[in-house]
Design a protein around this motif. Structure first.
Motif, PDB file in Angstrom:
ATOM      1  N   LYS B  87       0.805  -1.218   0.000  1.00  0.00           N
ATOM      2  CA  LYS B  87       0.000   0.000   0.000  1.00  0.00           C
ATOM      3  C   LYS B  87       0.837   1.267   0.000  1.00  0.00           C
ATOM      4  CE  LYS B  87      -3.545   1.059   2.493  1.00  0.00           C
ATOM      5  NZ  LYS B  87      -4.527   1.041   3.585  1.00  0.00           N
ATOM      6  N   THR B  88       0.546   2.110  -0.987  1.00  0.00           N
ATOM      7  CA  THR B  88       1.130   3.452  -1.035  1.00  0.00           C
ATOM      8  C   THR B  88       0.213   4.314  -1.887  1.00  0.00           C
ATOM      9  OG1 THR B  88       2.946   4.799  -1.883  1.00  0.00           O
ATOM     10  CG2 THR B  88       2.620   2.684  -2.953  1.00  0.00           C
ATOM     11  N   ASN B  90       1.449   7.034  -3.292  1.00  0.00           N
ATOM     12  CA  ASN B  90       2.320   7.702  -4.263  1.00  0.00           C
ATOM     13  C   ASN B  90       2.339   6.927  -5.562  1.00  0.00           C
ATOM     14  OD1 ASN B  90       3.000   9.570  -2.359  1.00  0.00           O
ATOM     15  ND2 ASN B  90       4.846   8.462  -1.714  1.00  0.00           N
ATOM     16  N   ILE B 100      10.648  -2.666  -4.993  1.00  0.00           N
ATOM     17  CA  ILE B 100       9.651  -3.329  -4.141  1.00  0.00           C
ATOM     18  C   ILE B 100       9.467  -4.783  -4.599  1.00  0.00           C
ATOM     19  CG2 ILE B 100       7.231  -3.313  -3.397  1.00  0.00           C
ATOM     20  CD1 ILE B 100       7.285  -0.238  -3.948  1.00  0.00           C
ATOM     21  N   GLU B 203       1.912  -2.182   4.339  1.00  0.00           N
ATOM     22  CA  GLU B 203       2.229  -0.766   4.087  1.00  0.00           C
ATOM     23  C   GLU B 203       3.636  -0.681   3.511  1.00  0.00           C
ATOM     24  OE1 GLU B 203       0.519   2.030   4.477  1.00  0.00           O
ATOM     25  OE2 GLU B 203      -1.283   1.134   5.382  1.00  0.00           O
ATOM     26  N   LEU B 204       3.797   0.126   2.476  1.00  0.00           N
ATOM     27  CA  LEU B 204       5.114   0.245   1.850  1.00  0.00           C
ATOM     28  C   LEU B 204       6.186   0.603   2.879  1.00  0.00           C
ATOM     29  CD1 LEU B 204       7.078   0.414  -0.527  1.00  0.00           C
ATOM     30  CD2 LEU B 204       6.273   2.726  -0.969  1.00  0.00           C
ATOM     31  N   LYS B 205       5.853   1.520   3.812  1.00  0.00           N
ATOM     32  CA  LYS B 205       6.910   1.961   4.733  1.00  0.00           C
ATOM     33  C   LYS B 205       7.379   0.853   5.672  1.00  0.00           C
ATOM     34  CE  LYS B 205       3.692   4.736   7.569  1.00  0.00           C
ATOM     35  NZ  LYS B 205       2.492   4.611   6.710  1.00  0.00           N
ATOM     36  N   GLU B 206       6.533  -0.146   5.873  1.00  0.00           N
ATOM     37  CA  GLU B 206       6.968  -1.277   6.716  1.00  0.00           C
ATOM     38  C   GLU B 206       8.124  -2.055   6.093  1.00  0.00           C
ATOM     39  OE1 GLU B 206       3.643  -3.871   7.587  1.00  0.00           O
ATOM     40  OE2 GLU B 206       2.438  -2.144   8.218  1.00  0.00           O
ATOM     41  N   ASN B 208      10.755  -0.777   4.777  1.00  0.00           N
ATOM     42  CA  ASN B 208      12.032  -0.072   4.984  1.00  0.00           C
ATOM     43  C   ASN B 208      12.940  -0.064   3.772  1.00  0.00           C
ATOM     44  OD1 ASN B 208      11.761   0.842   7.611  1.00  0.00           O
ATOM     45  ND2 ASN B 208      12.155  -1.239   8.409  1.00  0.00           N
ATOM     46  N   GLU B 210      14.709   1.892   0.539  1.00  0.00           N
ATOM     47  CA  GLU B 210      15.119   3.239   0.102  1.00  0.00           C
ATOM     48  C   GLU B 210      14.437   3.514  -1.233  1.00  0.00           C
ATOM     49  OE1 GLU B 210      17.283   5.913   0.504  1.00  0.00           O
ATOM     50  OE2 GLU B 210      17.475   5.354   2.628  1.00  0.00           O
ATOM     51  N   THR B 212      12.832   6.514  -3.735  1.00  0.00           N
ATOM     52  CA  THR B 212      12.434   7.884  -4.057  1.00  0.00           C
ATOM     53  C   THR B 212      12.221   7.968  -5.558  1.00  0.00           C
ATOM     54  OG1 THR B 212      14.793   8.382  -4.194  1.00  0.00           O
ATOM     55  CG2 THR B 212      13.629   9.175  -2.233  1.00  0.00           C
TER      56      THR B 212
END
Ligand SMILES: Cc1cc2nc3c(=O)[nH]c(=O)nc-3n(C[C@H](O)[C@H](O)[C@H](O)COP(=O)(O)OP(=O)(O)OC[C@H]3O[C@@H](n4cnc5c(N)ncnc54)[C@H](O)[C@@H]3O)c2cc1C
Lengths: 305, 250
Positions: B87-88, B90, B100, B203-206, B208, B210, B212
């Protein structure tokens, strides 16, 4: 720091899309380096103006797999500000893989250069144009050949560096190739293209298209439906997922004009559509339309010209 | 043996695209969304390999907001076994997406990872190749025929001059071209069955990672219109006449 152009050759010298990529590159840098996979005609290639250095190999390299090519290129490419190639299945295969090795995000299929790092590229089958700015330290681009003039100035005297032959990896192996042989002009450089669609009806009937093409010294194109139905081989497909062409004259025969097809030909200078359905969407992009049965119309045109 | 298939939710290929008034993108509100057609071909190919007993499990991964679950469900209804939604909100670029996917290819130990050759929205044609590069796996792009041979895949690819066949070892990356297969429609019973197949939501942030974006979209415009309108001609002689005398082409 400058610009490396990875060129594709036709009969030993850069093909039209590669010459277009050189023009685009010279909008970014005043001189460029060129990489070619066949040294046979290097004395001719050396003459291209504003080329400083040419990389090639001792022996002509055929049947490259992306893995080996990327292994060879990643050292050379790391020193450049720009790495540029013409759009086509050859570069689409290895440019992103090379980008992965250098941690870069390529901008593919550019049609316009705004400044050193800002470019236009078509999205949604050309139904929208995105202006994108790259923040990468090295900018990797592929250039749409129809959007830039082929570079034609000579008078250069590039130095040549021959690289050791590519090392073959052992996880990916070339087995064979079936190349369509044709005496006709290449789709990407032809002045005239006669393109056939599902309306042509069969492989045999495609002769009608071929005869007109030969009379006009034209290349042959096709819609996806014609390729899927086996009337002609895959490399003739024009469109979003096939080739993008912009000849002086594009004659669409028995093609309805789906957006995916239009994406590949709507920048042609003059478009003629021949279709038995007067409501076919192809007429909305055509300059000249003829409503009629292709089986009578096309042979008549071929005879008359 | 496991196959991992990446799928993307895009505006349906039949929808006429409209650029937003403020030139910030294209209109996506109240627009029909579907699975990217090339990804459907990728799912279908994985299912065919499974039907031949060449692989045991098909995992479908998609990256995006909550509604991407629908797209994963369609792949499950076709015959994939389970889904992963990263999930993101962006919109990520191919390099970011590939980073990913790399995480999941490694985590799931996918033997054959199949992607569509391009998404019909951004038309990049990059993600599979970048993924191949990040993983240092062999790749076969624009596949029109896939055969398993011993511990390798024999893949026929559509290239500029015709066709080319490669033999690539496993684990590998394959991207699909249009002529690889014709995707099946999900049957009603299979659509029902798909409702109980598992989808992991992460969640994408889970993760970790890098990640951008490197590109900044400054503007999205409508393409220039072709000037003028069509001139309909009555017969072939008129056509030859305009091409010769007016356009000076023939
Ligand atoms: C992801 C995706 C990618 C695609 N990529 C491409 C692509 O790159 N290129 C591409 O071309 N398509 C592509 N397509 C397919 C596209 O959507 C259309 O299906 C295809 O272009 C239709 O081909 P056609 O016009 O030949 O066939 P049809 O749409 O069936 O049209 C046939 C036309 O022939 C006319 N006709 C029939 N008989 C006669 C006759 N006797 N005389 C005169 N006219 C006649 C009919 O009136 C009709 O207009 C893609 C589709 C998808 C989903």
């Amino acid at each position: 720091m400058s610009c490396l152009v990875i060129a594709e050759l036709e009969n030993g010298t850069p093909n039209r899309p590669s010459l277009a990529a050189i023009s685009a590159s010279l909008e970014l840098e005043s001189t460029i380096d060129l990489l070619v996979f066949n040294p046979d005609k290097i004395d001719e290639i050396k003459k291209i103006k504003n080329v400083k250095k040419i990389y090639s190999f001792k022996n002509k390299i055929d049947n490259l797999v992306a893995e080996d090519l990327v292994n060879c290129l990643k050292q050379i490419a790391a020193n450049y500000k720009y790495i540029i190639a013409p759009s086509g299945t050859f570069s689409k295969n290895f440019i992103p893989r090379l980008a992965a090795n250098l941690d870069l995000q390529p901008v593919t299929d550019i049609i316009k250069i705004h400044d050193k790092n800002t470019f236009d590229r078509p999205i949604y089958a050309g139904n929208a144009i995105a202006t994108v700015r790259s923040h990468d330290k090295t900018i990797m681009l592929t250039v749409r050949g129809t959007a830039f003039q082929p570079f034609a100035q000579d008078g250069g005297s590039a130095e040549v560096e021959l690289l050791p032959d590519l090392l073959e990896g052992n996880h990916s192996k070339f087995i064979n190739k079936e190349i369509t042989k044709s005496e006709r002009p290449e789709l990407s450089s032809a002045k005239i293209i006669v393109s056939g669609g599902r309306g042509v009806g069969s492989k045999d009937n495609f002769k009608i298209i071929e005869e007109l093409a030969d009379k006009l010294n034209a290349a042959i194109g096709a819609s996806r439906a014609a390729v899927d139905a086996g009337y002609i081989s895959n490399d003739y497909q024009v469109g979003q997922t096939g080739k993008v062409v912009a000849p002086e004259l594009y004659i669409a025969v028995g093609i309805s004009g789906a957006i995916q097809h239009l994406a590949g030909m709507k920048d042609s200078k003059v478009i003629v559509a021949i279709n038995k359905d007067e409501d076919a969407p192809i007429f909305q992009v055509a300059d000249y339309g003829l409503v009629g049965d292709l089986f009578t119309t096309i042979p008549e045109i071929t005879k008359e010209i | 043996m496991k196959a991992l298939v990446a799928v993307k939710r895009v505006i349906d290929y039949n929808v006429k695209i409209r650029v937003k008034q403020d030139n910030s993108g294209v209109e996506k509100e109240n627009v029909k969304m579907s699975m990217n057609p090339f990804d459907e071909i990728a799912v279908e190919e994985a299912i065919r390999l499974k039907e031949k007993n060449l692989i045991d499990e098909i995992v479908v991964v998609s990256i995006g907001s909550d509604n991407v679950q629908e797209t994963i469900r369609s792949a499950l209804a076709m015959g994939a076994d389970r889904g992963i939604l990263v999930k993101t909100d962006n919109e990520l670029e191919p390099l970011a997406i590939a980073k990913i996917l790399k995480y999941f290819v490694e985590k799931e130990e996918s033997d054959i990872t199949i992607l569509g050759k391009q998404a019909i929205d951004d038309d990049y044609n990059q993600t599979g190749q970048i993924l191949g590069g990040l993983l240092n796996y062999p790749q076969a792009t624009f596949a029109s025929k896939v055969i398993k041979e011993d511990n390798a895949m024999l893949v026929t690819r559509e290239i500029d001059g015709g066709l080319e066949t490669l033999k690539i070892n496993l684990p590998c990356i394959i991207t699909t071209d249009l002529r690889l297969n014709e995707p099946r429609y999900a049957s009603l019973p299979n659509i029902m069955k798909a409702k109980s197949k598992p989808i992991d939501i992460i969640e994408l942030k889970e993760l970790n990672l890098e990640i951008t974006n490197r590109l900044e979209i400054l503007e999205v415009k409508a393409p220039p219109e072709r000037g003028g309108s069509v001139k309909m001609l009555d017969n072939y002689s008129e056509l030859i006449d305009v091409l010769k005398n007016k356009e000076g082409i023939l």
